[in-house]
Design a protein around this motif. Structure first.
Motif, PDB file in Angstrom:
ATOM      1  N   ALA A 211       0.829  -1.207   0.000  1.00 51.71           N
ATOM      2  CA  ALA A 211       0.000   0.000   0.000  1.00 51.71           C
ATOM      3  C   ALA A 211       0.861   1.253   0.000  1.00 51.71           C
ATOM      4  CB  ALA A 211      -0.923  -0.006   1.217  1.00 51.71           C
ATOM      5  N   ASP A 212       0.517   2.219  -0.828  1.00 56.39           N
ATOM      6  CA  ASP A 212       1.348   3.417  -0.966  1.00 56.39           C
ATOM      7  C   ASP A 212       1.246   4.380   0.209  1.00 56.39           C
ATOM      8  OD1 ASP A 212      -1.175   4.482  -1.369  1.00 56.39           O
ATOM      9  OD2 ASP A 212      -0.858   4.957  -3.484  1.00 56.39           O
ATOM     10  N   ASN A 213       0.264   4.188   1.083  1.00 57.85           N
ATOM     11  CA  ASN A 213       0.111   5.083   2.238  1.00 57.85           C
ATOM     12  C   ASN A 213       0.349   4.382   3.568  1.00 57.85           C
ATOM     13  OD1 ASN A 213      -2.186   3.489   2.128  1.00 57.85           O
ATOM     14  ND2 ASN A 213      -3.577   5.152   2.722  1.00 57.85           N
ATOM     15  N   LEU A 214       0.973   3.182   3.526  1.00 55.09           N
ATOM     16  CA  LEU A 214       1.240   2.407   4.749  1.00 55.09           C
ATOM     17  C   LEU A 214       2.718   2.025   4.828  1.00 55.09           C
ATOM     18  CD1 LEU A 214      -1.852  -0.008   4.687  1.00 55.09           C
ATOM     19  CD2 LEU A 214      -1.631   2.125   5.968  1.00 55.09           C
ATOM     20  N   LYS A 215       3.579   2.909   4.371  1.00 55.01           N
ATOM     21  CA  LYS A 215       5.003   2.597   4.313  1.00 55.01           C
ATOM     22  C   LYS A 215       5.622   2.458   5.704  1.00 55.01           C
ATOM     23  CE  LYS A 215       5.261   2.290  -0.085  1.00 55.01           C
ATOM     24  NZ  LYS A 215       5.443   0.943  -0.691  1.00 55.01           N
ATOM     25  N   VAL A 216       5.139   3.243   6.668  1.00 53.78           N
ATOM     26  CA  VAL A 216       5.678   3.109   8.022  1.00 53.78           C
ATOM     27  C   VAL A 216       5.313   1.746   8.597  1.00 53.78           C
ATOM     28  CG1 VAL A 216       5.606   3.986  10.385  1.00 53.78           C
ATOM     29  CG2 VAL A 216       5.694   5.591   8.465  1.00 53.78           C
ATOM     30  N   MET A 217       4.030   1.376   8.527  1.00 47.27           N
ATOM     31  CA  MET A 217       3.622   0.089   9.080  1.00 47.27           C
ATOM     32  C   MET A 217       4.281  -1.063   8.338  1.00 47.27           C
ATOM     33  SD  MET A 217       2.166  -1.770  11.288  1.00 47.27           S
ATOM     34  CE  MET A 217       1.123  -0.685  12.269  1.00 47.27           C
ATOM     35  N   GLY A 218       4.429  -0.945   7.017  1.00 42.86           N
ATOM     36  CA  GLY A 218       5.133  -1.982   6.272  1.00 42.86           C
ATOM     37  C   GLY A 218       6.557  -2.147   6.747  1.00 42.86           C
ATOM     38  N   THR A 219       7.224  -1.026   7.046  1.00 41.62           N
ATOM     39  CA  THR A 219       8.592  -1.070   7.565  1.00 41.62           C
ATOM     40  C   THR A 219       8.633  -1.729   8.937  1.00 41.62           C
ATOM     41  OG1 THR A 219       9.166   0.933   6.333  1.00 41.62           O
ATOM     42  CG2 THR A 219      10.585   0.354   8.185  1.00 41.62           C
ATOM     43  N   LEU A 220       7.666  -1.420   9.784  1.00 43.97           N
ATOM     44  CA  LEU A 220       7.621  -2.010  11.131  1.00 43.97           C
ATOM     45  C   LEU A 220       7.374  -3.512  11.078  1.00 43.97           C
ATOM     46  CD1 LEU A 220       5.483   0.661  13.077  1.00 43.97           C
ATOM     47  CD2 LEU A 220       7.939   0.638  12.641  1.00 43.97           C
ATOM     48  N   LEU A 221       6.456  -3.938  10.216  1.00 39.59           N
ATOM     49  CA  LEU A 221       6.161  -5.367  10.103  1.00 39.59           C
ATOM     50  C   LEU A 221       7.393  -6.153   9.673  1.00 39.59           C
ATOM     51  CD1 LEU A 221       2.668  -5.294   8.364  1.00 39.59           C
ATOM     52  CD2 LEU A 221       3.140  -6.232  10.619  1.00 39.59           C
ATOM     53  N   THR A 222       8.137  -5.598   8.740  1.00 39.86           N
ATOM     54  CA  THR A 222       9.328  -6.286   8.244  1.00 39.86           C
ATOM     55  C   THR A 222      10.422  -6.332   9.301  1.00 39.86           C
ATOM     56  OG1 THR A 222       8.822  -5.579   5.985  1.00 39.86           O
ATOM     57  CG2 THR A 222      11.071  -6.293   6.432  1.00 39.86           C
ATOM     58  N   ALA A 223      10.678  -5.215   9.951  1.00 35.47           N
ATOM     59  CA  ALA A 223      11.777  -5.139  10.920  1.00 35.47           C
ATOM     60  C   ALA A 223      11.523  -6.007  12.144  1.00 35.47           C
ATOM     61  CB  ALA A 223      11.995  -3.687  11.342  1.00 35.47           C
ATOM     62  N   THR A 224      10.282  -6.099  12.578  1.00 35.36           N
ATOM     63  CA  THR A 224       9.952  -6.883  13.775  1.00 35.36           C
ATOM     64  C   THR A 224       9.757  -8.358  13.462  1.00 35.36           C
ATOM     65  OG1 THR A 224       7.602  -6.407  13.469  1.00 35.36           O
ATOM     66  CG2 THR A 224       8.847  -4.919  14.915  1.00 35.36           C
ATOM     67  N   SER A 225       9.711  -8.706  12.188  1.00 36.20           N
ATOM     68  CA  SER A 225       9.434 -10.054  11.662  1.00 36.20           C
ATOM     69  C   SER A 225       7.977 -10.459  11.853  1.00 36.20           C
ATOM     70  CB  SER A 225      10.357 -11.123  12.280  1.00 36.20           C
ATOM     71  OG  SER A 225       9.990 -11.459  13.596  1.00 36.20           O
ATOM     72  N   TRP A 226       7.122  -9.535  12.283  1.00 26.33           N
ATOM     73  CA  TRP A 226       5.702  -9.875  12.367  1.00 26.33           C
ATOM     74  C   TRP A 226       5.130 -10.178  10.986  1.00 26.33           C
ATOM     75  CZ3 TRP A 226       3.056 -11.919  15.959  1.00 26.33           C
ATOM     76  CH2 TRP A 226       3.350 -11.660  17.306  1.00 26.33           C
ATOM     77  N   ALA A 227       5.748  -9.638   9.938  1.00 25.21           N
ATOM     78  CA  ALA A 227       5.299  -9.967   8.582  1.00 25.21           C
ATOM     79  C   ALA A 227       5.361 -11.469   8.336  1.00 25.21           C
ATOM     80  CB  ALA A 227       6.152  -9.225   7.552  1.00 25.21           C
ATOM     81  N   ASP A 228       6.356 -12.142   8.909  1.00 28.82           N
ATOM     82  CA  ASP A 228       6.507 -13.587   8.722  1.00 28.82           C
ATOM     83  C   ASP A 228       5.412 -14.376   9.436  1.00 28.82           C
ATOM     84  OD1 ASP A 228       8.838 -13.007   7.321  1.00 28.82           O
ATOM     85  OD2 ASP A 228      10.108 -13.236   9.093  1.00 28.82           O
ATOM     86  N   SER A 229       4.757 -13.743  10.399  1.00 30.76           N
ATOM     87  CA  SER A 229       3.705 -14.421  11.165  1.00 30.76           C
ATOM     88  C   SER A 229       2.335 -14.266  10.530  1.00 30.76           C
ATOM     89  CB  SER A 229       3.666 -13.870  12.595  1.00 30.76           C
ATOM     90  OG  SER A 229       4.899 -14.084  13.247  1.00 30.76           O
ATOM     91  N   LEU A 230       2.270 -13.571   9.400  1.00 28.49           N
ATOM     92  CA  LEU A 230       0.981 -13.303   8.745  1.00 28.49           C
ATOM     93  C   LEU A 230       0.893 -13.983   7.389  1.00 28.49           C
ATOM     94  CD1 LEU A 230       0.728  -9.461   9.508  1.00 28.49           C
ATOM     95  CD2 LEU A 230      -0.210 -11.359  10.851  1.00 28.49           C
TER      96      LEU A 230
END
Length: 701
Positions: A211-230
């Motif tokens: 999403a073009d307006n969720l760059k901060v949250m996208g960065t947080l998900l990646t750095a915390t590895s929570w992206a891997d849990s989804l």
């Protein structure tokens, strides 16, 4: 006689006209003398396949249906045959222009070049099997919201009003405009769409990051590895069990009822996400993005957000973003829920005070007298609670959109003579948006929802949540029910292990879900219940409490002769739980002649009513909440007034000091040697001490 609206009619109508049109749809034809008959069609005996075959603009989707099979075996029927037979189907049929545009987007030149998998996605995403129910006509379209049944590809489709474009009145799944609709055929309802319905195959994290307006949250998900849990989507081990959908299991109270089993077990998630503008406006954090959409100042963003989070969550493991003790990690985790939850399923309307559902399978979403809410458990080592509230007609802010908020703190007219209207707010909460502009928020395994404020779970919020009675429907405690679209649909039997928060099940534990099938005096909060039958013995994982305090844990219950007797256990070790009082006999008659539950009818003397309630509490019970009625659909019988052999009560299980970072469990073990007795589960309540033993008496709602 059904009337079929075409684009020509829609173009002449404003949004107000569209809303009024839903009511016109059910009027007899004698009322239509001012309407151009050329815009309508009469139901014929044609099947869906017949109709597609005789309309040239659908030749491409017809060819795709000729090719795609309903099942995976050699003997499976192609969809053309399925849609030519008896049934109740809703078809969102893309016209030839839509098919051609989609084929071109894949880099192909004709439908003949589509792989079978590509053709299958086009076909199955366009069809909903309504089974024994009626197909969706426009009057049933959830606007805004999602269809209660999945399509043949097991995906939830959303719907919203098209208020900006002159193409049509509805948009399906974010970008497919309805051109003509309510084409009623012998075996279903067909609606023409201008784009192929193609839900994203991205997982939830990928949708957020894109999403073009969720760059901060996208960065947080990646750095915390929570992206891997989804990323999880489908339980392949469950697939290998090869469960049959229709079972032969029956219960004595409803011997003709068929309980279905899910043949698949999907896994899903939901996320609440701040837009980049929220971080900029509240915390002064700016994100820099290059032409490729890559964040170029990720390290600065992470450090800035972590510093803000440390003020709330503490400064443990600073810089170690993947550590569960890290404040940034805790912050992200509180934004995430287990369960694929569509927007209009975040709360469930059925039988709240003064509400009339009209159709219990598709509750009306126009007249909503009072607020409706529920609580969800967030993800992470330090799981928290999020309260989700939809504002009713009488909301303090007169919210005509019936908006949904996170962690709203409302004040109510909740006295013994009140009507539970919202009279004010001490915290308006955080507004949820159903969609995210041009960005598709419907991922393969869940939804994300933009929010308009920073979402934190600090001491102030924990205390706020712990300052009121917390009533949680059992359905929201079991995310699989929501993820697999079972809530409010039909009767289900969940095999052992299907629901993760139900554990230690004995071999003779039969875990059933029931939705009231229609107008009936069932004592079910939000219209549904769980029954556990057989020589059951199982344990439930409970949601966390928000703040350390002494709580009263209560169990919503409906007593009648079909019920059972259960020994209840409680504790924080699921394998070593202590008995919580004597066995609970749910077969009892509730009236003044029962010394165990000395129920008495309310009178006009409020002081006397308070004494009745106090006497019940001394015996370990409360009357059912005044907040909801039986499921008769006309809001005429409040469960607080139900006694006798079909009564609604709340059983006090324990009064105990509970801590927010501990996980607690309830175990239920049958105390009877009866295979057909029923344990009833509906909702729980956490009542902190300031509620059940505060300066003011607890309200009856």
């Amino acid at each position: 006689m059904k009337r079929i609206v075409t684009r020509a009619t829609l173009l002449a109508r404003s949004l107000a006209g569209l809303l009024a049109f839903g009511a016109l749809m059910t009027l007899p034809t004698a009322c239509s003398e001012n309407i151009d008959d050329g815009n309508y069609a009469i139901k014929t005996e044609q099947t869906i396949t017949d109709y597609l075959s005789t309309n040239a603009k659908f030749s491409s989707i017809k060819a795709i249906y000729d090719r795609v099979k309903l099942g995976n075996t050699d003997q499976a029927s192609v969809l053309t045959s399925v849609l030519g037979a008896r049934g109740n189907y809703t078809v969102f049929a893309p016209n030839n222009d839509a098919i051609n545009a989609y084929v071109a987007s894949l880099g192909l030149t004709s439908i003949d070049e589509l792989s079978y998998e590509q053709a299958e996605l086009i076909a199955k995403n366009s069809i909903i099997d309504n089974r024994d129910g009626t197909p969706y006509e426009t009057a049933d379209f959830p606007t805004p919201g999602s269809f209660d049944l999945s399509n043949l590809n097991d995906r939830t489709l959303t719907c919203e009003q098209d208020t900006l474009s002159d193409v049509g009145g509805y948009i399906i799944n974010h970008n497919s405009h309805v051109l003509s609709f309510d084409i009623e055929l012998a075996n279903g309802m067909l609606h023409e769409v201008d784009q192929v319905i193609a839900p994203s195959a991205d997982n939830l994290a990928e949708r957020i990051i894109a999403a073009d307006n969720l760059k901060v949250m996208g960065t947080l998900l990646t750095a915390t590895s929570w992206a891997d849990s989804l990323t999880a989507y489908r339980d392949r081990e469950y697939d290998e069990m090869n469960y049959e959908e229709v079972t032969d299991y029956r219960i004595s109270s409803e011997p003709n009822t068929i309980f279905r089993q899910n043949t698949t077990r999907y896994i899903g998630f939901t996320a609440f996400v701040e837009t980049d503008d929220v971080y900029k406006n509240e915390w002064g954090i700016n994100v820099a993005v290059n032409e490729e959409g890559t964040v170029t100042n990720a390290a600065d963003v992470l450090a800035a957000v972590e510093a803000k989070c440390a003020e709330v969550y503490g400064s443990q493991a600073m810089g170690d973003y993947k550590n569960a003790e890290n404040p940034l990690n805790k912050f992200v985790a509180y934004h995430l829920l287990y369960g694929n939850i569509a927007y209009d399923q975040l709360v469930h309307h059925c039988n709240e005070y003064n509400y009339k559902y009209e159709n219990i399978k598709r509750p009306q979403k126009v007249n909503m007298p009072t607020n409706v809410w529920d609580y969800y458990t967030t993800m992470g080592k330090y799981a928290g609670l999020i309260k989700v509230t939809q504002v009713g007609d009488a909301g303090f802010e007169q919210d005509s959109e019936h908006s949904i908020y996170l962690n709203r703190k409302s004040l109510y007219n909740d006295g013994r003579t009140g009507d539970y209207t919202e009279t004010g707010v001490t915290n308006p909460g955080i507004l949820i948006s159903m969609t995210n502009g041009a960005n598709d928020n419907n991922a393969q395994n869940g939804f994300y929802y933009p929010i308009n404020k920073i979402l934190l779970y600090g001491d102030d919020m924990r205390r706020q949540l712990a300052s009121e009675r917390i009533r949680i429907d059992m359905t929201t405690m079991f995310p699989e029910v929501l993820t697999n679209n079972n809530r409010g649909v039909d009767y289900r039997l969940f095999p052992k292990g299907y629901i993760e928060n139900v554990m230690n099940e004995s071999s003779d534990t039969h875990f059933l879900y029931l939705m009231c099938p229609g107008p009936a005096d069932w004592n079910d909060y939000q219209g549904d219940e769980f029954l556990v039958c057989g020589l059951y013995d199982f344990t439930i994982k409970l949601p966390p409490v928000p703040w350390p305090d002494t709580y009263e844990l209560r169990l919503g219950t409906s007593l009648n002769p079909n019920r059972s007797m259960a020994q209840i256990y409680f504790g924080d070790d699921p394998y070593r739980l202590a008995p919580a009082g004597l066995p609970f006999d749910m077969r009892q008659t509730v009236d003044a002649n029962n010394p165990e539950i000395p129920w008495a009818e309310d009178t006009e003397d409020l002081a006397q009513n308070a004494e009745i309630d106090k006497n019940l509490r001394n015996h370990g019970y409360l009357k059912g909440p005044k907040y909801f009625n039986t499921c008769n659909g006309n809001a005429s019988l409040n469960v607080r007034d139900r006694s006798g052999i079909y009564s609604c009560m709340r059983r006090i299980v324990i009064q105990q000091y509970l801590e927010p970072n501990k996980t607690y469990y309830l175990r239920f073990k049958s105390a009877l040697k009866k295979l057909d007795s029923q344990l009833f589960l509906d909702f729980i309540e956490y009542a902190p001490k300031n509620i059940y033993n505060g300066a003011q008496e607890e309200d009856i709602w």
